[in-house]
Design an enzyme around this catalytic site. Sequence first.
Site, PDB file in Angstrom:
ATOM      1  N   SER A 142       0.841  -1.364  -0.090  1.00 39.79           N
ATOM      2  CA  SER A 142       0.013  -0.142   0.047  1.00 39.79           C
ATOM      3  C   SER A 142       0.915   1.197  -0.002  1.00 39.79           C
ATOM      4  CB  SER A 142      -0.886  -0.160   1.331  1.00 39.79           C
ATOM      5  OG  SER A 142      -1.209   1.261   1.661  1.00 39.79           O
TER       6      SER A 142
ATOM      7  N   ARG B  12     -29.077  -3.846 -42.074  1.00 38.42           N
ATOM      8  CA  ARG B  12     -28.214  -3.185 -41.388  1.00 38.42           C
ATOM      9  C   ARG B  12     -28.515  -2.311 -40.379  1.00 38.42           C
ATOM     10  NH1 ARG B  12     -24.224  -2.378 -45.122  1.00 38.42           N
ATOM     11  NH2 ARG B  12     -24.518  -4.541 -45.285  1.00 38.42           N
TER      12      ARG B  12
END
Lengths: 379, 379, 379, 379
Positions: free
Chosen positions: B266, B305
Site C-alpha cells: 500500500s 443493417r
Amino acid sequence: MTGIFDGTYARGAAAPLVAGRGWLGAMLEVEAALAAATAELGEIPGEAAAAIAAACMPERFDLEAIAAAAADHVTPVVPLVRELRAAVGDAVAPYVHCGATSQDVVDTAAMLLARRALETIDADVAAAVEAAARLADTNRATAMIGRTLLQPALPVSFGLRAAGWAAGLGGARADLVRIAETGLPVQMGGPVGSRSPALAGAVARALGLSAPALPWHTIRLAPARLAGALGTLTGVLAKIARDVTLLAQGEVGEAAEGGDGERGGSTAMAHKHNPVAAVSVLACAKRAPGLVATMLSAMEQEHERAAGAWQAEWGTLSELLRLAGSAAAWGRDLLEHLVIDPDRMRLNLERTSAAGAEQGAGLGAASELIDRALAGLAR
Amino acid sequence: MTGIFDGTYARGAAAPLVAGRGWLGAMLEVEAALAAATAELGEIPGEAAAAIAAACMPERFDLEAIAAAAADHVTPVVPLVRELRAAVGDAVAPYVHCGATSQDVVDTAAMLLARRALETIDADVAAAVEAAARLADTNRATAMIGRTLLQPALPVSFGLRAAGWAAGLGGARADLVRIAETGLPVQMGGPVGSRSPALAGAVARALGLSAPALPWHTIRLAPARLAGALGTLTGVLAKIARDVTLLAQGEVGEAAEGGDGERGGSTAMAHKHNPVAAVSVLACAKRAPGLVATMLSAMEQEHERAAGAWQAEWGTLSELLRLAGSAAAWGRDLLEHLVIDPDRMRLNLERTSAAGAEQGAGLGAASELIDRALAGLAR
Amino acid sequence: MTGIFDGTYARGAAAPLVAGRGWLGAMLEVEAALAAATAELGEIPGEAAAAIAAACMPERFDLEAIAAAAADHVTPVVPLVRELRAAVGDAVAPYVHCGATSQDVVDTAAMLLARRALETIDADVAAAVEAAARLADTNRATAMIGRTLLQPALPVSFGLRAAGWAAGLGGARADLVRIAETGLPVQMGGPVGSRSPALAGAVARALGLSAPALPWHTIRLAPARLAGALGTLTGVLAKIARDVTLLAQGEVGEAAEGGDGERGGSTAMAHKHNPVAAVSVLACAKRAPGLVATMLSAMEQEHERAAGAWQAEWGTLSELLRLAGSAAAWGRDLLEHLVIDPDRMRLNLERTSAAGAEQGAGLGAASELIDRALAGLAR
Amino acid sequence: MTGIFDGTYARGAAAPLVAGRGWLGAMLEVEAALAAATAELGEIPGEAAAAIAAACMPERFDLEAIAAAAADHVTPVVPLVRELRAAVGDAVAPYVHCGATSQDVVDTAAMLLARRALETIDADVAAAVEAAARLADTNRATAMIGRTLLQPALPVSFGLRAAGWAAGLGGARADLVRIAETGLPVQMGGPVGSRSPALAGAVARALGLSAPALPWHTIRLAPARLAGALGTLTGVLAKIARDVTLLAQGEVGEAAEGGDGERGGSTAMAHKHNPVAAVSVLACAKRAPGLVATMLSAMEQEHERAAGAWQAEWGTLSELLRLAGSAAAWGRDLLEHLVIDPDRMRLNLERTSAAGAEQGAGLGAASELIDRALAGLAR
C-alpha cells in the site's frame, strides 16, 4: 483501446482527457496540489512543494511502465509515487504524497477529468441546443405528419418537434452544469477516510473542485450522479438521432444529414448517403445504459475501501465520459447540419391525409409551446 | 484506451488482440481470405489474390489515419479498403474487397478475434480449473466452518468449496469451448446479406471459422451467445474471488494470496498485504454484466443493417473479451498461488462451535461429491 | 406478481401504490382532474366534470377485465375510458377523456404514483438518516479497525463510518426531494403532443404536480432522472447493508441486527441469527441498476410516441419504485435496530494491532468530520 | 404486481407459472418430492412421505400469510414448512423438509418453474418459427428494397428476410431446448451444500429435472445460462418486431398486422391501426437485457449461501421468464397474422431504383439461402 473505432466512439474533446495520458496528467496535478496544500497548512516545506510541482510533468513519466507495475497493487498510484519520489530526489521524496492514500489521488483525478470532460461536453451540447432552437424557431409553421407507434397520426409542427429536442438537451445540460459546479468533490481522506477536512478544502481550492463535507471513499454519490446525468444526456441524444434516421428513410425523405460529399459513402453501394452522425450518436448512446448500471452496482462498497467495486469504476467512468462526449460532438454536428425538406413533409402529410388523418387539426398551440421551450432554455 | 489501468483490466493475452492493431490485423486477414476465396471460386485471378494477401501487412497501414477517416463512414473498412487498393496498385485494386460490404469484414474480423481471445482465455481457465481441482483433491478432509448469509452455519470441507469452484469454472469453460468450435461464423453476405453461401464456406475454411447457414448481419445470435458465455465465466470467477477476499480478512485468516513480496503493498500502510488478484478479478467481473446487457439490447437491428445497434457492438464486445481475459488471467494467478491455513480454519470452526454450531455434522459426503466434481471435469 | 417474495421486495408503503389497483386509481384520478381542468377552461360543462369525478371510483372498475382488454391496444387506457364512459352514461360520455390521448393518462398517473411513492420512501429514508446520525453522534470515540480491500488498515471511529452512511443517505434523499418538488410533470399533450399548455397547467394544479414547458411524450427526462435517483438511493443503502453483513460475521462480531427473537431463524440451523434486514436491502438494491439501465435505454423514443420503448417503462418504473421503497423500509429497520459491540471492536483492533497496525493513529479528525456531516444533514 | 399492464407483459402461459401461486405450488411439489426421495432412501417412513404428499395442496396454504411471514427469514420456506408441518400433524411433522435447507426448496422450485415456462415458451417459439418459415418459403421471389442504416440499398427477397427471422428464432430455441433438457438441475445440498448426491438424484427423477454433479448453491451457472438464453430469445424477437414496425410505417406500407378489427385502435384517432403485437414484443424485449445483467451480477455469491445476491435472483428470474414468455406469445401472434403487400414492396423498390439502386442485382442466391435456412430448422 479499440482505437480503430475512435472515429465513432471518440469524437469530441473528452476522449483524450480520459485516455491513459490524460489520467496520468490528472494524477500528477493532484500530487502537485496535494503538495501545495500540505505546504499551505505547514505540513511540508514550501520549497518541497515547489520541487514536487516542478517534477509533475507527465511527459517525463513512463505510462506503460506505471501501468505494468500497477498490477502488483491494483492501483497505478504506487508506481507513480515511486517515480515521482525518484524524480524529486531523496531530500524531497518524503514530502511527496504526504498523508494521502492511493484512492485520494485516483478519485480526485477522476473528478478533475470529469470537470474538464464536462466542459467540453457542455460546449457541444450548448451548440446542439442552439441549433435545435434555431430549427424550432424557423419551422414553427412547417407542418408534418405526427407519428405515433410509427403510424401516421395527426399533423404537427416540425418546429415543435425540434423544440422538444432543444428542451430535452437543455434539461440534460442543466443536470451536467449543476454537477460540474457543485458535484465534483476532491477526495482527501487519507488511508481510512479520517483525515481533517482542512486539507481537502485546500486541495479543492487549488484544483477548482468542490470540498466535500466528508471523505466519500465508499459513499459513491458523486460518481453515481455523474454517471446518471451522462446516461440521461445520451438518452436525449439517442431520441434525436433516432428521429433523424427515421425522417431520412428513402420512403420518408423529410430530413437528411448535410456535410461534405465524402461522408456517408458505402464500400459497396456508390449511390448511398448514410446518416453518419445519427448512427454514430446511436452507437455511442446505446453503450451508456450498461455502463451506468455498472456504476450503480459498484456503489456497494465495503468498509473503508472496496475490494473490486471501486476498481471497477475507473474504466467504466472513463468510457462513459468518452462515449457521452462523442455522442455530444456527433449530436452537435447532426443538428448543425441537418437539412429538412418542408415540401416532402407537406407531401407526406397530404398523402396520409387521404388515408384518413384529420387535416383540420391546426398547429395553433405549436408556436406558443415553442416560445415556452425557447424561453425555458434562456433561463 | 485507459491504459493506466491496464494492469488491472488488461492482464492476459486477450487484450492486445482486441486493441486497435489487433482489429486492423484481423480485418486485413479477412480481406486476404476473401481474396483467396474469390480466387478459389474463379471470381478473381489467382495472382490478384496473391498480391492482395502480400499487401495485407498491418504494419504498413496507418491505424490513426484509418480511425480518423472511419468517422465519415461509421466504419473503418472504407478507408482500410482504400489504403489496401492503393497498396496493390491500379491493376489489382478492382479485385480487392470483391462483392463484400463493410459489415462482412468487421463481423468476420470480430469472430476471428474472438476465436483467438477464447483460445488464450481457455488456457487460463483450464489452468485455473486444474489449480482448483488440486485444492479440492488435497483438502478433502480440511474442515472449515460453512457460512450462510455470512453467518457461521455448519462444518464443511474446504476441498468441497474448491470443488465447487472447479465445477463452476469447468462449466463456464465448456460453454466457451462449444462457442469456439461451432459458434463463431464468418459473415459474407454482401451489401444486403443475399450473397451465395459458397463464398462464406470458402472464407470459413481459410480462417478456421464456422460457415453459417445464412448471413447473420442483423440476426445477432453469435455475438449475443458469446457475450452471455463471457458474462457467465466472469460471474464464476467473481464468486471465487469474493470467497478469497472474505477468507483473507484479518479476523478470518483462512486464506491468503501467495506471490512475491512486492505485490499487495500500500502507498500508505506498509504492513498491509492486499489480495491483489482477487480484487482485480472482481474489478473486471463487475464490469461484464452491463456490457452483456448492451450486447443483448443491440440485438434489435433494423432491416439489412442496423443504424446504431450494430456499431455499438464493436467496442462493447472488445471490452468484454478484454475484461474476461483479464479476469481469467488474474483468476488463474489467484488459484495457482492461493495459500490456505488449515489450522486457522480449525480454530475458527472450534470457536464457532462453542457459539452453537453442531460440530458433529461430518464431512462424509464431501469426498464423494469431490470425486463427482473431479470426474465431471475430466469428461 | 411474485407475491410470495413480497416480504423481501415489497416492504414499505410504496409497493401497493405501484400495484395494479394503485395504477388504476391513479389513472382515474387523472381522468377526473382532466375533466375538472377542461371544465375550468370552459371546454366541457361543469356538471359533466362533476359526474365524471363521481364515477372515478376504482372499486367500481374491473381491473382484470381492463388488463385483458388492454392487450388489444397496448394500453389499458382504451378499456378504462370505455368503462368510464359507460359509467357516466351517454349524455356525459363525450366529455370523458376530452382531447387527451392514452399517453397523457399513463404518464400523468405514473408521475402521481411516483410522487406518492417518493413521499413514503422519503419518510423511511429520513428516519434512516436520523438513526445513522444518532449512531454517528454517540460513537464519535468508538474505535474500530478501518478496513481497506477487506484487510485491516488503521483505526477509525465507528461514528465516522455511521456519519458517512448518514451523509450518503442524506445526499440521496436530497435528490429525491428535488425530483418530488419540481421533477414530476403532468403530461397533457394530446394525440401528438401539440395541445395548448393551459390544460397541462390546470391539471398540474389539480394533482399537485409540475407543469412542464412542453409535453414530454418522447423526451423522457423526467422518468430517467427519477430512475437515476432511485438507483443512487439503493446504491447507498447497499453500501450500508454490505457493511452490516460484514460487521456481523461470526469472526468479526462488531454489529448485529436487533429486533425480535423470531427474526433471522433458519429452517435447518436453530443456532443461526441471520442479518435479515441487511440481506433484504441487498436483495432489492442489486435489482435496481439493471432497471435503471432499462429506463435509460428506453429514452430512444420515435417521433410522437414510441413503439416499444415507452411501453417498456411502465413495469420497469413500477418495479424500481417498489424495490427502492422496500430497500428504504428495510434500511430504516436495519439502522433503527442496529446493535454494535464496542468491546468487540476494541478487541479486534488490538488483535490487528499486534499484527502490525499503527495503533498510534488517532481518531482526532473524526469528531470534526462527524460535526460537518451532521451539520450538512440539517441544511 | 403491475397487473394493469399484464395484457402487454403477461401474455402466454408462462406468466401464471411464475406468479405467487405458481411459486407456492412448485415449492410444495419440491417438498413432496423430497419426502418421497427420503422415503426411497429409507430416511423417513413411506407413510410419512405419503402423508406429506397429500398435504402439499397449494389451495390449502395462505399465500399472503406466508409472504408476510417470509420477511422475518428472507425466505418463504420457513413459514411454508411451518404450515406444512401443522397440516400433517405432530407425528409426521418431523419428516417434513428432512435434512433440507430453504435454498434447496427455492432453487429446485425455480428450476421446476423454469422447465414448465420453457415448455410453453417453446410451443410459442416453435409456432413462430413455423410461421416465419412459411413466409420465407412462399416469398422466395418477393422482391423488396433491402435497407442498410435505414437507407435504401439493393433489392432483396422478402423471403430471405423471413428466413433470417426463422433461423434466428430456431437458434434461440435450440439454446432453450438444450437448457430444458440438461440445464435445470435440482438443488439438494442441505444447509451447507455437502449432502450426499443420492438424494439429489432421487429428487431429480421424481421431478424430471437434472441431477447435478455438485450442489450449486453459490455456483450459479444454471440460472445465469437460463437468463442468457432468455435474453437471446427476446433479442431475436425484438429484431423481428422492429422490422415489422418499420415495414408497417405509413410511408412504407409493406406489411401490416392482421387480426380482428378492434385491435390496434386509438383513444384519440379513429383512423389509426397500430402494430399492437410488434409493440408488445418490443415492450417486453427491451426489459430483458437489464434483467439478464442482474442475474449475471448476482453470480458473485459468498461462501455457502449469499447475503443478497441469491435473494435478488428470485424476482428477477420470475420477471425474465414472464417477459420472455409474453414476448414469445406476442411474437407468434405477430408472425402468424402478418400480412405483407408485395405490390407495395415492388412499388417502393421501383421508386428507389429511380433514385439510383442497381435494379440488376438479382435475388439469385435468395432461394438457395432460404433452402439452407429451412433445412437448418429441420435438424
